[in-house]
Scaffold this motif. Structure first.
Motif, PDB file in Angstrom:
ATOM      1  N   GLN A  98       0.824  -1.211   0.000  1.00 34.50           N
ATOM      2  CA  GLN A  98       0.000   0.000   0.000  1.00 34.50           C
ATOM      3  C   GLN A  98       0.858   1.261   0.000  1.00 34.50           C
ATOM      4  O   GLN A  98       0.589   2.215  -0.730  1.00 34.50           O
ATOM      5  N   ASN A  99       1.904   1.259   0.823  1.00 31.78           N
ATOM      6  CA  ASN A  99       2.713   2.469   1.006  1.00 31.78           C
ATOM      7  C   ASN A  99       3.807   2.623  -0.042  1.00 31.78           C
ATOM      8  O   ASN A  99       4.264   3.746  -0.301  1.00 31.78           O
ATOM      9  N   SER A 100       4.244   1.514  -0.635  1.00 35.21           N
ATOM     10  CA  SER A 100       5.312   1.557  -1.647  1.00 35.21           C
ATOM     11  C   SER A 100       4.922   0.679  -2.827  1.00 35.21           C
ATOM     12  O   SER A 100       5.541  -0.376  -3.076  1.00 35.21           O
ATOM     13  N   PRO A 101       3.888   1.061  -3.570  1.00 34.04           N
ATOM     14  CA  PRO A 101       3.356   0.196  -4.630  1.00 34.04           C
ATOM     15  C   PRO A 101       4.339  -0.089  -5.754  1.00 34.04           C
ATOM     16  O   PRO A 101       4.154  -1.055  -6.503  1.00 34.04           O
ATOM     17  N   ASP A 102       5.389   0.719  -5.896  1.00 34.85           N
ATOM     18  CA  ASP A 102       6.343   0.526  -6.989  1.00 34.85           C
ATOM     19  C   ASP A 102       7.590  -0.248  -6.570  1.00 34.85           C
ATOM     20  O   ASP A 102       8.571  -0.293  -7.312  1.00 34.85           O
ATOM     21  N   PHE A 103       7.560  -0.892  -5.418  1.00 35.40           N
ATOM     22  CA  PHE A 103       8.751  -1.587  -4.938  1.00 35.40           C
ATOM     23  C   PHE A 103       9.097  -2.775  -5.842  1.00 35.40           C
ATOM     24  O   PHE A 103       8.221  -3.363  -6.490  1.00 35.40           O
ATOM     25  N   ASP A 104      10.367  -3.124  -5.877  1.00 35.02           N
ATOM     26  CA  ASP A 104      10.838  -4.341  -6.540  1.00 35.02           C
ATOM     27  C   ASP A 104      11.275  -5.388  -5.519  1.00 35.02           C
ATOM     28  O   ASP A 104      11.067  -6.587  -5.719  1.00 35.02           O
ATOM     29  N   ILE A 105      11.921  -4.921  -4.449  1.00 30.97           N
ATOM     30  CA  ILE A 105      12.511  -5.821  -3.460  1.00 30.97           C
ATOM     31  C   ILE A 105      12.198  -5.311  -2.065  1.00 30.97           C
ATOM     32  O   ILE A 105      12.286  -4.110  -1.806  1.00 30.97           O
ATOM     33  N   ILE A 106      11.842  -6.238  -1.168  1.00 36.52           N
ATOM     34  CA  ILE A 106      11.726  -5.906   0.246  1.00 36.52           C
ATOM     35  C   ILE A 106      12.890  -6.572   0.975  1.00 36.52           C
ATOM     36  O   ILE A 106      13.056  -7.791   0.906  1.00 36.52           O
ATOM     37  N   MET A 107      13.697  -5.759   1.637  1.00 32.73           N
ATOM     38  CA  MET A 107      14.828  -6.261   2.407  1.00 32.73           C
ATOM     39  C   MET A 107      14.355  -6.620   3.811  1.00 32.73           C
ATOM     40  O   MET A 107      13.696  -5.817   4.479  1.00 32.73           O
ATOM     41  N   LEU A 108      14.697  -7.819   4.257  1.00 29.32           N
ATOM     42  CA  LEU A 108      14.279  -8.285   5.569  1.00 29.32           C
ATOM     43  C   LEU A 108      15.464  -8.331   6.521  1.00 29.32           C
ATOM     44  O   LEU A 108      16.561  -8.751   6.145  1.00 29.32           O
TER      45      LEU A 108
ATOM     46  N   ARG B 205       8.750  -8.383  -6.080  1.00 32.93           N
ATOM     47  CA  ARG B 205       7.576  -8.117  -6.907  1.00 32.93           C
ATOM     48  C   ARG B 205       7.718  -8.907  -8.203  1.00 32.93           C
ATOM     49  O   ARG B 205       8.771  -8.942  -8.821  1.00 32.93           O
ATOM     50  N   MET B 206       6.657  -9.551  -8.605  1.00 33.13           N
ATOM     51  CA  MET B 206       6.662 -10.313  -9.848  1.00 33.13           C
ATOM     52  C   MET B 206       5.447  -9.923 -10.691  1.00 33.13           C
ATOM     53  O   MET B 206       4.430  -9.471 -10.161  1.00 33.13           O
ATOM     54  N   PRO B 207       5.546 -10.130 -12.026  1.00 34.10           N
ATOM     55  CA  PRO B 207       6.723 -10.598 -12.767  1.00 34.10           C
ATOM     56  C   PRO B 207       7.724  -9.462 -12.982  1.00 34.10           C
ATOM     57  O   PRO B 207       7.480  -8.340 -12.552  1.00 34.10           O
ATOM     58  N   GLY B 208       8.832  -9.793 -13.640  1.00 35.01           N
ATOM     59  CA  GLY B 208       9.806  -8.770 -14.001  1.00 35.01           C
ATOM     60  C   GLY B 208      11.111  -8.851 -13.250  1.00 35.01           C
ATOM     61  O   GLY B 208      11.962  -7.966 -13.409  1.00 35.01           O
ATOM     62  N   MET B 209      11.310  -9.891 -12.420  1.00 33.69           N
ATOM     63  CA  MET B 209      12.547 -10.034 -11.660  1.00 33.69           C
ATOM     64  C   MET B 209      13.157 -11.408 -11.908  1.00 33.69           C
ATOM     65  O   MET B 209      12.456 -12.382 -12.172  1.00 33.69           O
ATOM     66  N   HIS B 210      14.488 -11.456 -11.833  1.00 38.63           N
ATOM     67  CA  HIS B 210      15.198 -12.735 -11.904  1.00 38.63           C
ATOM     68  C   HIS B 210      16.482 -12.621 -11.102  1.00 38.63           C
ATOM     69  O   HIS B 210      16.855 -11.529 -10.655  1.00 38.63           O
ATOM     70  N   TYR B 211      17.166 -13.742 -10.915  1.00 42.24           N
ATOM     71  CA  TYR B 211      18.399 -13.762 -10.126  1.00 42.24           C
ATOM     72  C   TYR B 211      19.627 -13.869 -11.023  1.00 42.24           C
ATOM     73  O   TYR B 211      19.585 -14.496 -12.094  1.00 42.24           O
ATOM     74  N   GLU B 212      20.719 -13.256 -10.562  1.00 36.04           N
ATOM     75  CA  GLU B 212      22.005 -13.352 -11.244  1.00 36.04           C
ATOM     76  C   GLU B 212      23.095 -13.665 -10.220  1.00 36.04           C
ATOM     77  O   GLU B 212      23.037 -13.187  -9.079  1.00 36.04           O
ATOM     78  N   GLY B 213      24.091 -14.452 -10.643  1.00 43.35           N
ATOM     79  CA  GLY B 213      25.214 -14.802  -9.781  1.00 43.35           C
ATOM     80  C   GLY B 213      25.188 -16.264  -9.385  1.00 43.35           C
ATOM     81  O   GLY B 213      24.159 -16.793  -8.976  1.00 43.35           O
TER      82      GLY B 213
ATOM     83  N   GLU C 172      23.633 -14.886  -4.947  1.00 43.38           N
ATOM     84  CA  GLU C 172      22.859 -14.389  -6.079  1.00 43.38           C
ATOM     85  C   GLU C 172      21.952 -13.241  -5.643  1.00 43.38           C
ATOM     86  O   GLU C 172      21.477 -13.200  -4.513  1.00 43.38           O
ATOM     87  N   GLN C 173      21.733 -12.322  -6.565  1.00 41.07           N
ATOM     88  CA  GLN C 173      20.952 -11.128  -6.275  1.00 41.07           C
ATOM     89  C   GLN C 173      19.788 -10.986  -7.257  1.00 41.07           C
ATOM     90  O   GLN C 173      19.936 -11.268  -8.455  1.00 41.07           O
ATOM     91  N   PRO C 174      18.622 -10.558  -6.778  1.00 41.37           N
ATOM     92  CA  PRO C 174      17.498 -10.311  -7.687  1.00 41.37           C
ATOM     93  C   PRO C 174      17.695  -9.006  -8.451  1.00 41.37           C
ATOM     94  O   PRO C 174      18.078  -7.982  -7.872  1.00 41.37           O
ATOM     95  N   VAL C 175      17.464  -9.049  -9.736  1.00 43.17           N
ATOM     96  CA  VAL C 175      17.587  -7.870 -10.595  1.00 43.17           C
ATOM     97  C   VAL C 175      16.354  -7.781 -11.487  1.00 43.17           C
ATOM     98  O   VAL C 175      15.645  -8.760 -11.703  1.00 43.17           O
ATOM     99  N   ARG C 176      16.118  -6.604 -12.018  1.00 47.63           N
ATOM    100  CA  ARG C 176      14.984  -6.410 -12.912  1.00 47.63           C
ATOM    101  C   ARG C 176      15.285  -6.971 -14.294  1.00 47.63           C
ATOM    102  O   ARG C 176      16.413  -6.878 -14.786  1.00 47.63           O
ATOM    103  N   ASP C 177      14.273  -7.532 -14.931  1.00 50.31           N
ATOM    104  CA  ASP C 177      14.440  -8.054 -16.287  1.00 50.31           C
ATOM    105  C   ASP C 177      14.813  -6.954 -17.267  1.00 50.31           C
ATOM    106  O   ASP C 177      15.545  -7.187 -18.232  1.00 50.31           O
ATOM    107  N   ASP C 178      14.296  -5.730 -17.033  1.00 49.16           N
ATOM    108  CA  ASP C 178      14.569  -4.631 -17.954  1.00 49.16           C
ATOM    109  C   ASP C 178      15.864  -3.884 -17.603  1.00 49.16           C
ATOM    110  O   ASP C 178      16.182  -2.871 -18.223  1.00 49.16           O
TER     111      ASP C 178
END
Length: 266
Positions: free
Chosen positions: A119-129, A153-161, A165-171
């Motif tokens: 609700q507060n950050s609708p454009d987020f890609d990653i939540i750090m815990l 947030r999905m879709p649009g993310m994948h892992y590299e490494g 490994e770290q999640p990155v945006r497809d674009d």
């Protein structure tokens, strides 16, 4: 008390309706650790996806108890490959991707807190815990703290490494990162005194292989420094840490850790 506009209420209900949460895992043979982790997410998620890299019957039995969907995938010494395979099966637009030896410390309000963040950050890609890596049993006294990217947030993310490994945006655009509070904190038992050295040595070998394949970077130096600190090989920690600090690498969620390790090593 001011009346909440009907449009806001409808928007909130729409987000609740649209939010579908998937829990994801890649697991070798950590059946009992997985059992505890699944217990901490079961009430909050709409589906559970487990990629089994060793075909363990014990892992499959645990998954059956929690109605988890299991997919076998041969281990190729690359964590990103396995994680991306798991992401192919998810149907949720929010993915909680834990390791089998990680579990939520406060699971009762998990879905509610995630919805608040959406609700507060609708454009987020990653939540750090916030993650507590236990050294002695599950004691907070000597637990190490860091922030780890565990909700996507999905879709649009994948892992590299290959490893770490770290999640990155497809674009390939810059990621929008949000930090959760203590309510989404995670316990981690993978590096206790009994189990830590073996996993650290495995990590060193994989980091060296990754550097040989894709080129040595400051990221490798940072993770190697962390590994050698865990093995108490302090003579190797200092030069690796200095190389990281001299680079243009930005440490997300672990900014103070490298200084702590250098001070302790000296």
């Amino acid at each position: 008390m001011p009346k909440i506009p009907t449009s806001r209420i409808m928007e909130y209900r729409e987000r609740v309706y649209q939010m579908r949460i998937s829990a994801c895992y890649i697991v070798k043979d950590e059946a009992e650790e997985l059992r505890r982790s699944l217990a901490s997410v079961r009430a909050a998620v709409d589906e559970i996806i487990v990629v089994s890299t060793a075909g363990s019957p014990a892992v499959r039995d645990v998954c059956t108890v929690f109605s988890a969907e299991v997919h076998d995938f041969a281990w190729v010494n690359d964590f990103s490959h396995a994680r991306n395979k798991a992401l192919q099966y998810v149907t949720g637009n929010i993915v909680i991707f834990l390791d089998a030896d990680e579990y939520f410390l406060h699971p009762n309000h998990l879905r509610e807190v995630i919805l608040d963040i959406v609700q507060n950050s609708p454009d987020f890609d990653i939540i750090m815990l916030l993650r507590y890596s236990f050294i002695t049993g599950e004691s907070m006294i000597d637990a190490q703290q860091d922030y780890s990217p565990r909700i996507l947030r999905m879709p649009g993310m994948h892992y590299e490494g290959m490893i770490h490994e770290q999640p990155v945006r497809d674009d390939e655009k810059e990621r929008v990162v949000v930090y959760a509070d203590e309510r989404l904190s995670v316990g981690h038992t993978g590096y206790t005194k009994e189990r830590g050295p073996e996993k650290i040595k495995r990590n060193i070998a994989m980091l060296e292989e990754d550097a040989a394949r894709h080129g040595h970077t400051a990221m490798h130096d940072a993770y190697l420094a962390d590994c050698y600190f865990g093995l108490q090989d302090y003579a190797r920690v200092l030069p690796l840490s200095r190389k990281v600090l001299a680079s243009d690498m930005i440490l997300v969620g672990t900014g103070s850790k490298i200084y702590h390790q250098m001070i302790e090593s000296m």
